[in-house]
Design an enzyme around this catalytic site. Structure first.
Site, mmCIF file in Angstrom:
data_model
loop_
_atom_site.group_PDB
_atom_site.id
_atom_site.type_symbol
_atom_site.label_atom_id
_atom_site.label_comp_id
_atom_site.label_asym_id
_atom_site.label_seq_id
_atom_site.Cartn_x
_atom_site.Cartn_y
_atom_site.Cartn_z
ATOM 1 N N ILE A 1 -91.801 9.516 37.349
ATOM 2 C CA ILE A 1 -91.901 10.945 37.498
ATOM 3 C C ILE A 1 -92.571 11.307 38.842
ATOM 4 O O ILE A 1 -93.268 10.481 39.432
ATOM 5 C CB ILE A 1 -92.760 11.575 36.352
ATOM 6 N N CYS B 1 -90.937 18.410 43.679
ATOM 7 C CA CYS B 1 -92.268 18.594 44.262
ATOM 8 C C CYS B 1 -92.918 19.862 43.699
ATOM 9 O O CYS B 1 -92.355 20.954 43.815
ATOM 10 C CB CYS B 1 -92.182 18.707 45.784
HETATM 11 C C1 FMN Z 1 -100.843 12.499 48.283
HETATM 12 C C2 FMN Z 1 -99.487 12.436 47.623
HETATM 13 C C3 FMN Z 1 -98.359 12.869 48.319
HETATM 14 C C4 FMN Z 1 -97.113 12.814 47.727
HETATM 15 N N1 FMN Z 1 -96.019 13.216 48.442
HETATM 16 C C5 FMN Z 1 -94.779 13.095 47.899
HETATM 17 C C6 FMN Z 1 -93.622 13.408 48.650
HETATM 18 O O1 FMN Z 1 -93.676 13.783 49.815
HETATM 19 N N2 FMN Z 1 -92.429 13.276 48.035
HETATM 20 C C7 FMN Z 1 -92.280 12.833 46.746
HETATM 21 O O2 FMN Z 1 -91.161 12.723 46.245
HETATM 22 N N3 FMN Z 1 -93.379 12.512 46.015
HETATM 23 C C8 FMN Z 1 -94.598 12.626 46.565
HETATM 24 N N4 FMN Z 1 -95.696 12.271 45.832
HETATM 25 C C9 FMN Z 1 -95.519 11.821 44.429
HETATM 26 C C10 FMN Z 1 -95.473 10.295 44.331
HETATM 27 O O3 FMN Z 1 -94.397 9.764 45.060
HETATM 28 C C11 FMN Z 1 -95.363 9.868 42.863
HETATM 29 O O4 FMN Z 1 -94.156 10.335 42.316
HETATM 30 C C12 FMN Z 1 -96.519 10.393 42.025
HETATM 31 O O5 FMN Z 1 -97.731 10.368 42.740
HETATM 32 C C13 FMN Z 1 -96.699 9.612 40.716
HETATM 33 O O6 FMN Z 1 -96.954 8.245 40.980
HETATM 34 P P1 FMN Z 1 -98.446 7.644 41.058
HETATM 35 O O7 FMN Z 1 -99.172 8.113 39.841
HETATM 36 O O8 FMN Z 1 -98.259 6.152 41.095
HETATM 37 O O9 FMN Z 1 -99.055 8.167 42.310
HETATM 38 C C14 FMN Z 1 -96.966 12.321 46.408
HETATM 39 C C15 FMN Z 1 -98.094 11.883 45.719
HETATM 40 C C16 FMN Z 1 -99.348 11.925 46.304
HETATM 41 C C17 FMN Z 1 -100.537 11.418 45.544
#
Ligand code: FMN
Length: 326
Positions: A194, A134
């Site tokens: 990722i 994170c």
């Molecule tokens: C608003 C938001 C909150 C997120 N919170 C977490 C989290 O609590 N734990 C985690 O491992 N990833 C978290 N992520 C990351 C997502 O799980 C993911 O890895 C990342 O957004 C890339 O994927 P995407 O482009 O499809 O969103 C968060 C992403 C967003 C947009």
């Protein structure tokens, strides 16, 4: 036209999933919020918002900003802590019918291990995802940028519980394959990649950053090529199965990740602007797999032909857009 039967089930180490379409942590709430949009029982897996040992209020606002083809967030792991999760969310999540993968973040090694022990043996949990990636908190992300620390925390998690362990990796490193190798050496059942890419946004008129935390994590279609590259590099470096995440929004995206080496994928940001995407994609998956002449999802994984790019039959310019058909 009847499609040939396609086996969608996938295996990631000790974790068997009914299909490769999962929903990513932090983008699907605690699943309850999404049940009006999605038949939860059909999903390959649900990963609720990361939990921490103690409740966290998260970062100062603003916490989210829309960007070109994506969004920035600096939520800061806002959650009520592991005990509230076990008491209030787990009873519901354990009964949704899809495999539940609990995402945890410890502030240090001992906290990761203690959280694994606490969750071990609780009914309804299929696996743990270690959020060592994170970008919005200090402390925990260190485990995702240093191979030795990654290996230590994954090994500690494995010793502390009997659940399958997934290490979620950050793209904000010079060599993601070296972190994946460390996770493999420690016995991770899978790595997911990722998490978000570190970024920022500025209001120049006010000379102020837009996010309260100044920097945040970029997600959505903008990061898909970075994620695809990371999955490809990891899949070439380790035998541990990879779960692809990053900008995935369509069936073509999913197929690209499977071919590049992902055994499963997680949908993240798309859940915010198209909450039914997981089911739409799931409905399209058998035909897409059959299109490649395969009878199972596993057959497609890692079949990228890097010797013959672009395919000879593609007209110039068509090979990158999935528009090229023989
Ligand atoms: C608003 C938001 C909150 C997120 N919170 C977490 C989290 O609590 N734990 C985690 O491992 N990833 C978290 N992520 C990351 C997502 O799980 C993911 O890895 C990342 O957004 C890339 O994927 P995407 O482009 O499809 O969103 C968060 C992403 C967003 C947009």
């Amino acid at each position: 036209m009847t499609l040939p039967a396609v086996d969608l089930s996938v295996r990631l180490g000790r974790l068997a999933l009914p299909n490769p379409i999962l929903v990513a942590s932090g983008t699907f709430g605690y699943a309850r919020e999404m049940k009006g949009f999605v038949d939860l029982a059909r999903l390959g897996g649900v990963i609720p918002k990361t939990i921490t040992a103690r409740p966290r209020g998260g970062n100062a606002p603003w916490r989210t900003i829309e960007t070109a083809a994506g969004m920035l967030n600096s939520i800061g792991l806002d959650n009520d802590g592991i005990e509230a999760f076990v008491a209030h969310h787990l009873p519901y999540l354990g009964g949704i019918g899809a495999p539940l993968i609990v995402s945890i973040a410890g502030h240090d090694y001992d906290e990761f291990v203690a959280m694994c022990r606490r969750l071990d043996g609780l009914p309804g949990i299929a696996a743990l995802e270690l959020n060592i990636s994170c970008p919005n908190v200090s402390g925990g992300v260190d485990f995702g940028v240093d191979p030795a620390m990654c290996e230590k925390v994954v090994a500690g998690a494995r010793r502390a519980c009997s659940l399958p362990i997934i290490a979620k990796l950050t793209p904000n490193v010079a060599d993601i394959a070296s972190i994946a190798r460390a996770a493999e050496a420690a016995g991770a059942d899978a790595v997911s990649a990722i998490n978000t890419c570190l970024g920022m946004a500025v209001n120049w008129r006010k000379r102020r950053p837009l996010l309260g935390n100044i920097m945040g994590g970029l997600s959505g279609p903008a990061i898909k090529p970075i994620a695809l590259r990371a999955v490809y590099q990891i899949a070439r470096a380790v035998r541990t199965p990879v779960i692809g995440i990053g900008g995935i929004a369509t069936i073509d995206d999913v197929m690209e990740f499977l071919v590049a080496g992902a055994t499963a994928i997680q949908l993240g940001t798309v859940n915010f602007y198209q909450p039914t995407a997981s089911i739409t994609i799931l409905d399209q998956l058998p035909a897409a797999i059959a299109d490649l002449g395969a009878r199972s999802a596993m057959e497609v994984v890692g079949t990228l032909d890097t010797k013959n790019t672009p395919p000879a039959h593609c007209p110039a310019g068509a090979a990158t857009a999935n528009t090229c058909k023989p």
